[in-house]
Design an enzyme around this catalytic site. Structure first.
Site, short mmCIF file in Angstrom:
data_model
loop_
_atom_site.label_atom_id
_atom_site.label_comp_id
_atom_site.label_asym_id
_atom_site.label_seq_id
_atom_site.Cartn_x
_atom_site.Cartn_y
_atom_site.Cartn_z
N HIS A 107 0.83 -1.21 0.00
CA HIS A 107 0.00 0.00 0.00
C HIS A 107 0.87 1.26 0.00
O HIS A 107 0.61 2.21 -0.73
CB HIS A 107 -0.93 0.01 1.22
CG HIS A 107 -2.09 -0.92 1.09
ND1 HIS A 107 -1.95 -2.29 1.16
CD2 HIS A 107 -3.42 -0.67 0.90
CE1 HIS A 107 -3.15 -2.85 1.03
NE2 HIS A 107 -4.05 -1.90 0.87
N HIS A 153 1.03 -4.23 9.14
CA HIS A 153 2.46 -4.03 8.90
C HIS A 153 3.15 -3.49 10.14
O HIS A 153 2.53 -2.82 10.98
CB HIS A 153 2.69 -3.06 7.73
CG HIS A 153 2.37 -3.62 6.40
ND1 HIS A 153 3.16 -4.57 5.78
CD2 HIS A 153 1.34 -3.37 5.54
CE1 HIS A 153 2.63 -4.88 4.60
NE2 HIS A 153 1.53 -4.18 4.44
#
Length: 379
Positions: A118, A169
Site C-alpha cells: 500500500h 504491517h
C-alpha cells in the site's frame, strides 16, 4: 533469418536473454533461498521489536492511463518479488490485533509483510500523478505546487499509519515500502518517456512483451510458504500485456494526444455516460469469455506438448492428487518445454496461464475493442 534478426533490436534480445539467464542461474544456485536466509532473520527481529508501537497506535488521458497501469504492474511485480524472497512475517497476532473488514483484506493478510504494498503503490501512483498534472499545467502557481506536494506527503503518511494501525504491517515494512517506492518513482520519472515511446512507436513491441511476460512468470521467486502474491503479479502482468498490445496497434486511431477528453465540447457528459454504459458491460463480458476460452485451450495445448498440468480451482478435471499422480506417470515421455522449464516441479498450475490470458483479454478490450465500439456508435 538474417533479415529477421536485423529487424529485432539488439537491446530486446539482450534483455530477454538476461531474464532467461537469471531464471536458469537462480534455479541452479537457489538464489532465492540464500537471499532469504540472510535477510529474513534481520527483518523478523525488527517486526518483533516493533510490536509495542503497533499496540499503541486504512476520462481521455490515454498517456496517463497506460503509464499508471504499467507503473502499477512494475510496482506490484517488484514489491511482491521482495515480499516472497525475504518472506518476512507480518506482526504477530496476538498480541497485535489484525483488522480485516473485507475479503480482499483477509487475502492481503496472507502475503508476507516487507515491503508494504500500500505504501509502495501510493507513493509511486500519487507521485506520478502529481508529476503529470504539473507537466500539463506548467503555469500553475508555486503555492499550489507546494500545497499539492504536501497533500501527497500527508496522504502517503496516513496510508502508512493506517497500515500500522490495522496491524497489517510493522514500521520496518512501511519504511521498506517508502524506500522502494521512492526508488521506483525516481526510475520511472527518468525513463517513462522512453517506455511510452517504445510502446506506441517501437519495433517488435507485441512479440517482445509476450516473451517478457512469459519469462517473468518463471523469474518470480518461490516463497517460503504459498501466498497470493504470485496470483496478483500474474493478473497485473496480464493487464500490462493487454494494454501494451492494444495501444501499440491502435494508438493512431484511439490513443493519440488529440483524442476527445471528458468535460470538453468534444466529449459531453451524456456521451461520456453512454461510453460507461456500453464499455463496462463489454469489458466484463470479454473478461468472462477470455477466462472460459483459456480454460478450454490451455489444458489441450499442454497435453499436446507433453506438459503435465494441474489446477488450483479453475478447471475441476485438473484438481486433486490424482492429477499429480497422473503427471508423474507421463514424466518419462516429457517434451522439451517440460525439461527446460519444469525443473523439480511435478506439474504446472494451469490457473496461472488462465489468469494471465483472462486479464490480458480484459485490458485489450479496454484499449482496442471498446474504443472501436465507441467509434461505430459515435460515442
Amino acid at each position: 533469418m538474417e533479415s529477421l534478426m536485423e529487424k529485432i533490436p539488439r537491446w530486446q534480445v539482450s534483455f530477454l536473454c538476461g531474464v532467461f539467464t537469471w531464471v536458469v542461474v537462480s534455479s541452479i544456485f537457489n538464489v532465492t533461498q540464500k537471499i532469504r536466509s540472510s535477510i529474513q532473520p534481520w527483518v523478523s527481529r525488527y517486526v518483533i521489536s516493533g510490536t509495542p508501537i503497533i499496540l499503541q497506535i486504512q476520462s481521455g488521458h490515454g498517456k496517463l492511463a497506460r503509464q499508471m497501469t504499467l507503473l502499477m504492474a512494475f510496482c506490484d511485480y517488484s514489491g511482491n518479488c521482495i515480499k516472497d524472497v525475504v518472506s518476512a512475517p507480518r506482526p504477530k497476532s496476538p498480541p497485535v490485533r489484525i483488522l480485516t473488514a473485507t475479503k480482499d483484506e483477509k487475502e492481503n493478510a496472507l502475503e508476507y509483510g516487507l515491503p508494504s504494498s500500500h505504501t509502495l503503490n501510493t507513493i509511486c501512483l500519487s507521485g506520478y500523478l502529481l508529476h503529470y498534472v504539473f507537466s500539463c499545467l506548467e503555469d500553475i502557481d508555486a503555492s499550489y505546487r507546494v500545497a499539492s506536494f504536501l497533500f501527497v506527503c500527508l496522504f502517503v503518511g496516513l496510508i502508512g499509519f493506517g497500515r500500522i494501525y490495522l496491524g497489517m504491517h510493522s514500521v520496518i515494512d512501511i519504511i521498506g515500502g517508502l524506500v522502494l517506492g521512492l526508488t521506483i518513482l525516481a526510475f520511472w520519472l527518468h525513463f517513462h518517456e522512453s517506455i511510452d515511446n517504445f510502446v506506441i512507436l517501437g519495433q517488435n513491441v507485441t512479440t517482445f512483451w509476450i516473451v517478457l511476460s512469459f519469462l517473468l512468470l518463471f523469474a518470480y521467486p518461490t516463497p517460503e510458504n504459498p501466498t497470493p502474491s504470485f496470483e496478483y503479479h500474474t493478473a497485473f502482468t496480464g493487464v500490462a500485456l493487454g494494454i501494451v498490445t492494444g495501444v501499440q496497434q491502435t494508438y493512431h486511431q484511439f490513443h493519440h494526444e488529440n483524442v476527445a477528453r471528458v468535460f470538453t465540447p468534444e466529449l459531453t457528459i451524456p456521451a461520456f455516460a453512454g461510453r460507461v454504459l456500453v464499455g463496462i458491460p463489454t469489458i466484463l463480458l470479454v473478461k468472462f469469455c477470455s477466462k472460459a476460452l483459456a480454460k478450454w485451450i490451455l489444458p489441450i495445448t499442454a497435453s499436446a506438448l507433453g506438459i503435465p498440468v494441474r489446477s488450483s480451482g479453475y478447471v475441476a478435471a485438473l484438481t486433486g492428487p490424482s492429477v499429480v499422480k497422473k503427471s508423474n506417470e507421463v514424466k518419462p515421455t516429457s517434451g522439451y518445454l517440460q525439461k527446460a522449464f519444469l525443473g523439480s516441479h511435478d506439474s504446472f498450475d494451469v490457473d496461472t496461464g488462465i489468469r494471465l490470458l483472462q486479464y490480458g483479454g480484459l485490458a485489450w478490450s479496454v484499449v482496442d475493442l471498446v474504443p472501436s465500439l465507441f467509434s461505430h456508435l459515435n460515442l
